[in-house]
Design a protein around this motif. Sequence first.
Motif, PDB file in Angstrom:
ATOM      1  N   SER A 100       1.001  -1.419  -0.235  1.00 50.93           N
ATOM      2  CA  SER A 100      -0.377  -0.047  -0.021  1.00 50.93           C
ATOM      3  C   SER A 100       0.342   1.662   0.377  1.00 50.93           C
ATOM      4  O   SER A 100       0.822   2.273  -0.692  1.00 50.93           O
ATOM      5  N   LEU A 101       2.097   1.227   1.198  1.00 50.17           N
ATOM      6  CA  LEU A 101       2.741   2.748   0.842  1.00 50.17           C
ATOM      7  C   LEU A 101       3.252   2.657  -0.291  1.00 50.17           C
ATOM      8  O   LEU A 101       3.358   4.297  -0.508  1.00 50.17           O
ATOM      9  N   SER A 102       4.141   1.389  -0.819  1.00 48.33           N
ATOM     10  CA  SER A 102       4.758   1.682  -2.075  1.00 48.33           C
ATOM     11  C   SER A 102       3.860   2.180  -3.507  1.00 48.33           C
ATOM     12  O   SER A 102       4.248   3.400  -4.001  1.00 48.33           O
ATOM     13  N   LYS A 103       2.727   1.677  -4.074  1.00 52.40           N
ATOM     14  CA  LYS A 103       1.375   2.421  -4.682  1.00 52.40           C
ATOM     15  C   LYS A 103       1.064   3.621  -4.146  1.00 52.40           C
ATOM     16  O   LYS A 103       1.254   4.264  -5.046  1.00 52.40           O
ATOM     17  N   CYS A 104       1.602   4.206  -2.559  1.00 54.61           N
ATOM     18  CA  CYS A 104       0.801   5.507  -2.978  1.00 54.61           C
ATOM     19  C   CYS A 104       2.102   6.159  -3.369  1.00 54.61           C
ATOM     20  O   CYS A 104       1.808   7.386  -3.802  1.00 54.61           O
ATOM     21  N   ALA A 105       3.553   6.034  -2.983  1.00 55.62           N
ATOM     22  CA  ALA A 105       4.847   6.265  -3.103  1.00 55.62           C
ATOM     23  C   ALA A 105       4.521   6.790  -4.560  1.00 55.62           C
ATOM     24  O   ALA A 105       5.531   8.072  -5.000  1.00 55.62           O
ATOM     25  N   LEU A 106       4.265   5.944  -5.390  1.00 53.70           N
ATOM     26  CA  LEU A 106       4.514   6.585  -6.704  1.00 53.70           C
ATOM     27  C   LEU A 106       4.113   7.461  -6.995  1.00 53.70           C
ATOM     28  O   LEU A 106       4.949   8.356  -8.630  1.00 53.70           O
ATOM     29  N   ASN A 107       3.475   8.585  -6.188  1.00 56.64           N
ATOM     30  CA  ASN A 107       3.001  10.003  -6.463  1.00 56.64           C
ATOM     31  C   ASN A 107       3.678  10.534  -5.526  1.00 56.64           C
ATOM     32  O   ASN A 107       2.844  12.089  -5.672  1.00 56.64           O
ATOM     33  N   GLY A 108       4.555  10.299  -5.183  1.00 54.84           N
ATOM     34  CA  GLY A 108       4.618  11.430  -4.843  1.00 54.84           C
ATOM     35  C   GLY A 108       6.655  11.299  -4.898  1.00 54.84           C
ATOM     36  O   GLY A 108       7.451  11.462  -6.042  1.00 54.84           O
ATOM     37  N   ASP A 109       7.118  12.133  -4.097  1.00 52.24           N
ATOM     38  CA  ASP A 109       8.617  12.817  -4.254  1.00 52.24           C
ATOM     39  C   ASP A 109       9.450  11.872  -3.006  1.00 52.24           C
ATOM     40  O   ASP A 109       9.412  12.757  -2.274  1.00 52.24           O
ATOM     41  N   PRO A 110      10.402  11.801  -3.515  1.00 53.91           N
ATOM     42  CA  PRO A 110      11.096  11.007  -2.609  1.00 53.91           C
ATOM     43  C   PRO A 110      12.413  11.926  -1.637  1.00 53.91           C
ATOM     44  O   PRO A 110      12.894  11.128  -0.584  1.00 53.91           O
ATOM     45  N   LYS A 111      12.392  13.568  -2.542  1.00 51.16           N
ATOM     46  CA  LYS A 111      13.249  14.347  -2.275  1.00 51.16           C
ATOM     47  C   LYS A 111      12.484  14.902  -0.383  1.00 51.16           C
ATOM     48  O   LYS A 111      13.065  15.653  -0.428  1.00 51.16           O
ATOM     49  N   ALA A 112      10.608  15.291  -0.718  1.00 51.73           N
ATOM     50  CA  ALA A 112      10.021  15.955  -0.344  1.00 51.73           C
ATOM     51  C   ALA A 112      11.087  16.070   1.195  1.00 51.73           C
ATOM     52  O   ALA A 112      10.516  17.373   1.607  1.00 51.73           O
ATOM     53  N   TYR A 113      10.940  15.004   1.502  1.00 55.28           N
ATOM     54  CA  TYR A 113      11.355  15.048   3.502  1.00 55.28           C
ATOM     55  C   TYR A 113      12.846  14.663   3.582  1.00 55.28           C
ATOM     56  O   TYR A 113      12.821  13.540   3.235  1.00 55.28           O
ATOM     57  N   ALA A 114      13.542  15.290   4.076  1.00 49.30           N
ATOM     58  CA  ALA A 114      15.213  14.086   4.168  1.00 49.30           C
ATOM     59  C   ALA A 114      14.577  13.634   5.593  1.00 49.30           C
ATOM     60  O   ALA A 114      15.230  13.752   6.773  1.00 49.30           O
ATOM     61  N   PHE A 115      14.491  12.752   5.635  1.00 48.14           N
ATOM     62  CA  PHE A 115      14.104  11.595   7.296  1.00 48.14           C
ATOM     63  C   PHE A 115      15.106  10.916   7.550  1.00 48.14           C
ATOM     64  O   PHE A 115      16.243  11.328   6.181  1.00 48.14           O
ATOM     65  N   PRO A 116      16.480  10.292   8.144  1.00 50.56           N
ATOM     66  CA  PRO A 116      17.075  10.175   8.344  1.00 50.56           C
ATOM     67  C   PRO A 116      17.254   8.721   8.110  1.00 50.56           C
ATOM     68  O   PRO A 116      16.410   7.639   7.597  1.00 50.56           O
ATOM     69  N   ARG A 117      18.424   8.783   7.290  1.00 52.95           N
ATOM     70  CA  ARG A 117      19.706   7.213   7.197  1.00 52.95           C
ATOM     71  C   ARG A 117      20.479   6.664   8.467  1.00 52.95           C
ATOM     72  O   ARG A 117      21.435   6.422   7.996  1.00 52.95           O
ATOM     73  N   PRO A 118      20.051   5.897   9.776  1.00 53.09           N
ATOM     74  CA  PRO A 118      20.849   5.761  10.566  1.00 53.09           C
ATOM     75  C   PRO A 118      22.115   4.692  10.374  1.00 53.09           C
ATOM     76  O   PRO A 118      21.870   3.450   9.503  1.00 53.09           O
ATOM     77  N   PHE A 119      23.077   4.961  10.191  1.00 56.26           N
ATOM     78  CA  PHE A 119      23.859   3.842  10.219  1.00 56.26           C
ATOM     79  C   PHE A 119      24.868   3.991   9.025  1.00 56.26           C
ATOM     80  O   PHE A 119      25.775   3.765   8.838  1.00 56.26           O
ATOM     81  N   LEU A 120      23.861   4.649   7.650  1.00 59.07           N
ATOM     82  CA  LEU A 120      24.070   4.439   6.576  1.00 59.07           C
ATOM     83  C   LEU A 120      26.325   5.537   6.368  1.00 59.07           C
ATOM     84  O   LEU A 120      26.393   4.611   5.585  1.00 59.07           O
ATOM     85  N   ASN A 121      26.204   5.740   7.121  1.00 61.40           N
ATOM     86  CA  ASN A 121      28.049   6.811   6.687  1.00 61.40           C
ATOM     87  C   ASN A 121      28.627   5.812   8.022  1.00 61.40           C
ATOM     88  O   ASN A 121      29.741   6.049   8.031  1.00 61.40           O
ATOM     89  N   ASP A 122      28.347   4.927   8.465  1.00 64.02           N
ATOM     90  CA  ASP A 122      29.036   4.358   9.756  1.00 64.02           C
ATOM     91  C   ASP A 122      29.582   2.963   8.861  1.00 64.02           C
ATOM     92  O   ASP A 122      28.914   2.398   8.765  1.00 64.02           O
ATOM     93  N   THR A 123      30.482   3.528   8.618  1.00 63.23           N
ATOM     94  CA  THR A 123      30.939   1.895   7.902  1.00 63.23           C
ATOM     95  C   THR A 123      32.326   0.555   9.405  1.00 63.23           C
ATOM     96  O   THR A 123      32.387  -0.252   8.307  1.00 63.23           O
ATOM     97  N   SER A 124      31.459   1.408   9.929  1.00 63.31           N
ATOM     98  CA  SER A 124      32.153   0.329  10.880  1.00 63.31           C
ATOM     99  C   SER A 124      31.724  -0.920  11.429  1.00 63.31           C
ATOM    100  O   SER A 124      31.533  -1.885  12.040  1.00 63.31           O
ATOM    101  N   ARG A 125      30.027  -0.798  10.795  1.00 64.72           N
ATOM    102  CA  ARG A 125      29.156  -1.615  11.136  1.00 64.72           C
ATOM    103  C   ARG A 125      27.773  -1.754  10.550  1.00 64.72           C
ATOM    104  O   ARG A 125      28.040  -1.244   9.345  1.00 64.72           O
ATOM    105  N   LEU A 126      27.354  -3.014   9.899  1.00 65.50           N
ATOM    106  CA  LEU A 126      27.006  -3.291   9.784  1.00 65.50           C
ATOM    107  C   LEU A 126      25.209  -2.964   9.637  1.00 65.50           C
ATOM    108  O   LEU A 126      24.776  -4.719   9.011  1.00 65.50           O
TER     109      LEU A 126
END
Length: 340
Positions: free
Chosen positions: A182-208
Amino acid sequence: MKILTIESTCDETAAAVITEDLEVLSSVVASQDELHQRFAGVVPEIAARAHLERCLPVIDEAVRKADIQLADIDAVAVANMPGLAGSLLVGVTAAKTLAWLLGKPLIGINHLQGHIYACQVAFKKPIFPCIGLIISGGHSTIYHCKSPFDFEPLGGTIDDAAGESFDKVASMLGLPYPGGPSLSKCALNGDPKAYAFPRPFLNDTSRLDFSFSGLKTAVRYEIAGPGAVDFKSLEIDEQRKADIAASFEQAVVDCLVGKTMQAMKSTGIQRICVGGGVAANKRFRVALEEEVSAAGGELLIAPMHLCTDNAVLGAIAVEKIKAGQVDDLSLDALPGLIRN
């Protein structure tokens, strides 16, 4: 050889008949989505009771669709770990009973290992060793898969699974259950850059590792702010709803893809195999394909009908039979996450 496989780890009652050559003679799945829709999530007691009602009819249909008799079955396999305790018990009890009545071998399988092995079933070629990513409503884990049964965990979620976060955010946005589609279908009409939500640990290369709880909270605050709120009473503009959905989905995809690529780089393993319900997400599939291709790697994602829970995952029983790993009637349901 014909193997009857049974799956009841969560809220899908499934059975399949598979040969030693990984030919799928039949696959039957009974969904429980309509039973859990009013709760916007799986209710374990309801799931277990539904399995009781559906298990035997599903097995019967799988045998009939395979155009065989029950007596033609050479072995019975069942997912006995991990999952919901009540749900697992139904499938394990059915499998043990059939194995005893037919006098056939019984094989217990790890549901998570089955998700990765689905790639071997789909692509008809050896996949090990590989980096295995399992993403679903209950699991978000990266493994070094040395063999069908030797999975070394490299990282995983420290709180919520990706699929659970999709369901919760969809519920907050007033989207129907199951939340992921449902969320993916709704997201088709949205802008993925509209809100700057966090990306936890994304830039922490010491852990996966992943963390989706804070991301989920950030979305909640964007929708309604802090404090108690009745989400059912909220009226959200359709475009804003689509933008929030797209931005949330993109944040999850960035985390999943980013950590998978880090695992590929740190281990030097060039083959990535992905399974689990969230692997059906189109934005994720496209993004990971682009990144793996650019890095010169090989990506194997199970087809969409093999991503969500199904009994074809039990094809890994073929490998267990070859290795002489056959269980007896003391086989038990093991609901906890077995890290092996």
